[in-house]
Design a protein around this motif. Structure first.
Motif, PDB file in Angstrom:
ATOM      1  N   SER A  50      49.718  41.878  44.383  1.00  0.00           N
ATOM      2  CA  SER A  50      49.839  42.746  43.389  1.00  0.00           C
ATOM      3  C   SER A  50      49.130  42.401  42.055  1.00  0.00           C
ATOM      4  O   SER A  50      48.561  43.460  41.644  1.00  0.00           O
ATOM      5  N   LYS A  51      48.962  41.275  41.533  1.00  0.00           N
ATOM      6  CA  LYS A  51      48.337  41.065  40.316  1.00  0.00           C
ATOM      7  C   LYS A  51      46.771  41.212  40.721  1.00  0.00           C
ATOM      8  O   LYS A  51      46.117  41.538  39.882  1.00  0.00           O
ATOM      9  N   LEU A  52      46.419  40.463  41.748  1.00  0.00           N
ATOM     10  CA  LEU A  52      45.028  40.688  42.083  1.00  0.00           C
ATOM     11  C   LEU A  52      44.546  42.191  42.202  1.00  0.00           C
ATOM     12  O   LEU A  52      43.518  42.417  41.919  1.00  0.00           O
ATOM     13  N   PHE A  53      45.334  43.040  42.844  1.00  0.00           N
ATOM     14  CA  PHE A  53      44.970  44.371  43.047  1.00  0.00           C
ATOM     15  C   PHE A  53      44.870  44.836  41.787  1.00  0.00           C
ATOM     16  O   PHE A  53      44.344  46.164  41.527  1.00  0.00           O
ATOM     17  N   GLN A  54      45.712  44.664  40.654  1.00  0.00           N
ATOM     18  CA  GLN A  54      45.639  45.241  39.210  1.00  0.00           C
ATOM     19  C   GLN A  54      44.498  44.568  38.630  1.00  0.00           C
ATOM     20  O   GLN A  54      44.201  45.181  37.473  1.00  0.00           O
ATOM     21  N   GLY A  55      43.959  43.673  38.872  1.00  0.00           N
ATOM     22  CA  GLY A  55      42.780  43.019  38.251  1.00  0.00           C
ATOM     23  C   GLY A  55      41.509  43.446  38.756  1.00  0.00           C
ATOM     24  O   GLY A  55      41.328  44.081  39.392  1.00  0.00           O
ATOM     25  N   ARG A  56      40.439  42.470  38.577  1.00  0.00           N
ATOM     26  CA  ARG A  56      39.069  42.647  39.042  1.00  0.00           C
ATOM     27  C   ARG A  56      38.759  41.699  39.786  1.00  0.00           C
ATOM     28  O   ARG A  56      37.393  41.384  39.993  1.00  0.00           O
ATOM     29  N   ASP A  57      39.413  40.412  40.333  1.00  0.00           N
ATOM     30  CA  ASP A  57      39.093  39.369  41.028  1.00  0.00           C
ATOM     31  C   ASP A  57      38.786  39.644  42.411  1.00  0.00           C
ATOM     32  O   ASP A  57      38.134  38.987  43.098  1.00  0.00           O
ATOM     33  N   LEU A  58      39.451  40.513  42.910  1.00  0.00           N
ATOM     34  CA  LEU A  58      39.488  41.216  44.042  1.00  0.00           C
ATOM     35  C   LEU A  58      38.591  41.978  44.377  1.00  0.00           C
ATOM     36  O   LEU A  58      38.622  43.086  43.670  1.00  0.00           O
ATOM     37  N   LYS A  59      37.615  41.989  45.251  1.00  0.00           N
ATOM     38  CA  LYS A  59      36.478  42.828  45.410  1.00  0.00           C
ATOM     39  C   LYS A  59      36.768  43.837  46.648  1.00  0.00           C
ATOM     40  O   LYS A  59      37.122  43.347  47.840  1.00  0.00           O
ATOM     41  N   LYS A  60      36.648  45.055  46.443  1.00  0.00           N
ATOM     42  CA  LYS A  60      36.950  45.940  47.170  1.00  0.00           C
ATOM     43  C   LYS A  60      35.604  46.873  47.295  1.00  0.00           C
ATOM     44  O   LYS A  60      35.098  47.340  46.596  1.00  0.00           O
ATOM     45  N   THR A  61      35.220  46.883  48.797  1.00  0.00           N
ATOM     46  CA  THR A  61      33.825  47.526  49.284  1.00  0.00           C
ATOM     47  C   THR A  61      34.026  48.838  50.076  1.00  0.00           C
ATOM     48  O   THR A  61      34.643  48.543  51.146  1.00  0.00           O
ATOM     49  N   TYR A  62      33.775  50.009  49.616  1.00  0.00           N
ATOM     50  CA  TYR A  62      34.182  51.174  50.617  1.00  0.00           C
ATOM     51  C   TYR A  62      32.701  51.900  50.814  1.00  0.00           C
ATOM     52  O   TYR A  62      31.504  51.476  50.191  1.00  0.00           O
ATOM     53  N   TRP A  63      32.744  52.229  52.075  1.00  0.00           N
ATOM     54  CA  TRP A  63      31.298  52.907  52.810  1.00  0.00           C
ATOM     55  C   TRP A  63      31.902  54.510  52.629  1.00  0.00           C
ATOM     56  O   TRP A  63      32.958  54.919  52.841  1.00  0.00           O
ATOM     57  N   ALA A  64      31.162  55.257  52.162  1.00  0.00           N
ATOM     58  CA  ALA A  64      31.333  56.740  52.157  1.00  0.00           C
ATOM     59  C   ALA A  64      29.973  57.480  52.542  1.00  0.00           C
ATOM     60  O   ALA A  64      28.767  57.129  52.304  1.00  0.00           O
ATOM     61  N   VAL A  65      30.005  58.533  53.266  1.00  0.00           N
ATOM     62  CA  VAL A  65      28.970  59.503  53.263  1.00  0.00           C
ATOM     63  C   VAL A  65      29.095  60.727  52.499  1.00  0.00           C
ATOM     64  O   VAL A  65      30.106  61.406  52.336  1.00  0.00           O
ATOM     65  N   CYS A  66      28.040  60.766  51.559  1.00  0.00           N
ATOM     66  CA  CYS A  66      28.312  61.965  50.375  1.00  0.00           C
ATOM     67  C   CYS A  66      27.011  62.882  50.673  1.00  0.00           C
ATOM     68  O   CYS A  66      25.905  62.684  51.419  1.00  0.00           O
ATOM     69  N   LEU A  67      27.280  64.089  49.968  1.00  0.00           N
ATOM     70  CA  LEU A  67      26.587  65.099  50.014  1.00  0.00           C
ATOM     71  C   LEU A  67      25.163  64.845  49.210  1.00  0.00           C
ATOM     72  O   LEU A  67      25.464  64.387  48.074  1.00  0.00           O
ATOM     73  N   GLY A  68      24.190  64.950  49.492  1.00  0.00           N
ATOM     74  CA  GLY A  68      22.800  64.744  48.740  1.00  0.00           C
ATOM     75  C   GLY A  68      22.625  63.160  48.705  1.00  0.00           C
ATOM     76  O   GLY A  68      23.111  62.438  49.221  1.00  0.00           O
ATOM     77  N   VAL A  69      21.783  62.890  47.635  1.00  0.00           N
ATOM     78  CA  VAL A  69      21.252  61.589  47.330  1.00  0.00           C
ATOM     79  C   VAL A  69      21.633  61.078  45.755  1.00  0.00           C
ATOM     80  O   VAL A  69      20.613  61.809  45.175  1.00  0.00           O
ATOM     81  N   PRO A  70      22.298  60.268  45.370  1.00  0.00           N
ATOM     82  CA  PRO A  70      22.742  59.985  44.007  1.00  0.00           C
ATOM     83  C   PRO A  70      21.402  59.454  43.573  1.00  0.00           C
ATOM     84  O   PRO A  70      20.428  58.701  44.183  1.00  0.00           O
TER      85      PRO A  70
END
Length: 327
Positions: A160-180
């Motif tokens: 719970s503490k890790l998820f509240q902080g920034r030490d735990l890395k989360k990487t998401y994949w997304a398909v987005c409209l257009g190209v940023p």
């Protein structure tokens, strides 16, 4: 039916959510009832109103109103063999502290009004009482991917503490409209939950610094591939964990996530693609004292595989280089 109780939060219960605290102390009381009692102000912490998702700290006093006896509540049906088998089929990693699932899109993490089929209920397949795994974070109903639960109270506190902080890395994949543009960057600002008028309690809207309820959010992103400027495959790294953060940020950048009907942009969705949300919690990197980080990856759901195949996304991408710019 018991009378009013004022119970003190113990050290072992530090950082636990109010609804999970009730689950431990009063396992027969359903989530829906806890949410109802909190909404009516009958459950309070140190005299103040609270929400089911609020976290508790040692020494706080929880006011518990009269609760129905176990026999007065409808007995929660035990999991069917099919449900238990389904729960076990979602497991992608397990050790003495955690279980990691590849949550499918459309499966809520927790129950609520009119929601009876959810991941929290499926945890009965792995134990009851103190042996029952504990939720430590959430994914939106329509977001797929890595979701971990803790097997012990100590593991739950640490995670719970890790998820509240920034030490735990989360990487998401997304398909987005257009190209940023630019193809690598960050999106940041303040957001809050909408309320009143057309407000959806689960709708996040832009906010100003200092505004009541405003929360700072930061997302790093990098484009991995694109399909003729119509859509792009984007890697997202949320540095904060706000409700709907990635969906809000991509819409604010003018490149909504494909299939998101709540946070939209002006770019039309190409024909022939699934309208399911294309947001997947691909990888979780959990730091461990004295060891290398634990890296857990989840395979893509079927509708995202179909979209990648249909658009030819992936073969040209140097994924290691894209991930490196997010560090």
């Amino acid at each position: 039916m018991s009378g009013v109780q004022n119970l003190t939060v113990t050290k072992d219960e530090a950082d636990i959510r109010l609804d999970r605290w009730f689950k431990r102390r009063f396992p027969h009381v359903p989530f829906g009832l806890v949410a109802k009692l909190a909404r009516k102000g009958q459950v309070r912490v140190d005299g103040a109103r609270v929400k089911p998702e609020d976290r508790l700290q040692p020494g706080q006093s929880v006011r518990v109103p009269p609760l129905p006896d176990p026999g007065e509540l409808k007995e929660t049906p035990s999991l069917s063999r099919e449900d238990a088998a389904f729960a076990r089929s979602l497991v992608i990693y397990q050790d003495e502290e955690i279980i990691a699932f590849n949550k499918p899109p459309g499966l809520p993490v927790q129950g609520g009004s009119k929601v009876t089929h959810h991941l929290d209920r499926l945890l009965d397949a792995f134990g009851r009482g103190e042996e029952r795994p504990r939720l430590v974070h959430r994914l939106d109903k329509d977001t797929s991917g890595v979701l971990v639960v803790a097997k012990t109270a100590q593991a739950a506190k640490r995670l719970s503490k890790l998820f509240q902080g920034r030490d735990l890395k989360k990487t998401y994949w997304a398909v987005c409209l257009g190209v940023p543009a630019p193809r690598v960057g960050e999106i940041k600002g303040f957001m809050k939950k909408s309320s009143g008028g057309e407000g959806d309690r689960e709708m996040m809207v832009p906010a100003r610094h200092g505004e009541e309820g405003a929360q700072y959010a930061l997302t790093r992103y990098a484009v991995a591939d694109e399909a003729g400027r119509r859509v792009s495959w984007v890697l997202l790294r949320p540095e904060t964990g706000r409700t709907h953060q990635l969906r809000v940020h991509m819409a604010a950048a003018g490149h909504s996530i494909l299939g998101d009907g709540k946070y939209v942009c002006d770019i039309p969705t190409p024909e022939g693609l699934s309208r399911k949300l294309h947001l997947h919690a691909r990888k979780l990197e959990i730091p461990r004292p004295g060891k290398k980080p634990l890296v857990i990856e989840a395979g893509l759901p079927a509708h995202m595989i179909d979209t990648f195949d249909a658009l030819g996304l992936g073969p040209r991408a140097d994924l290691s280089a894209v991930e490196a710019v997010l560090e």
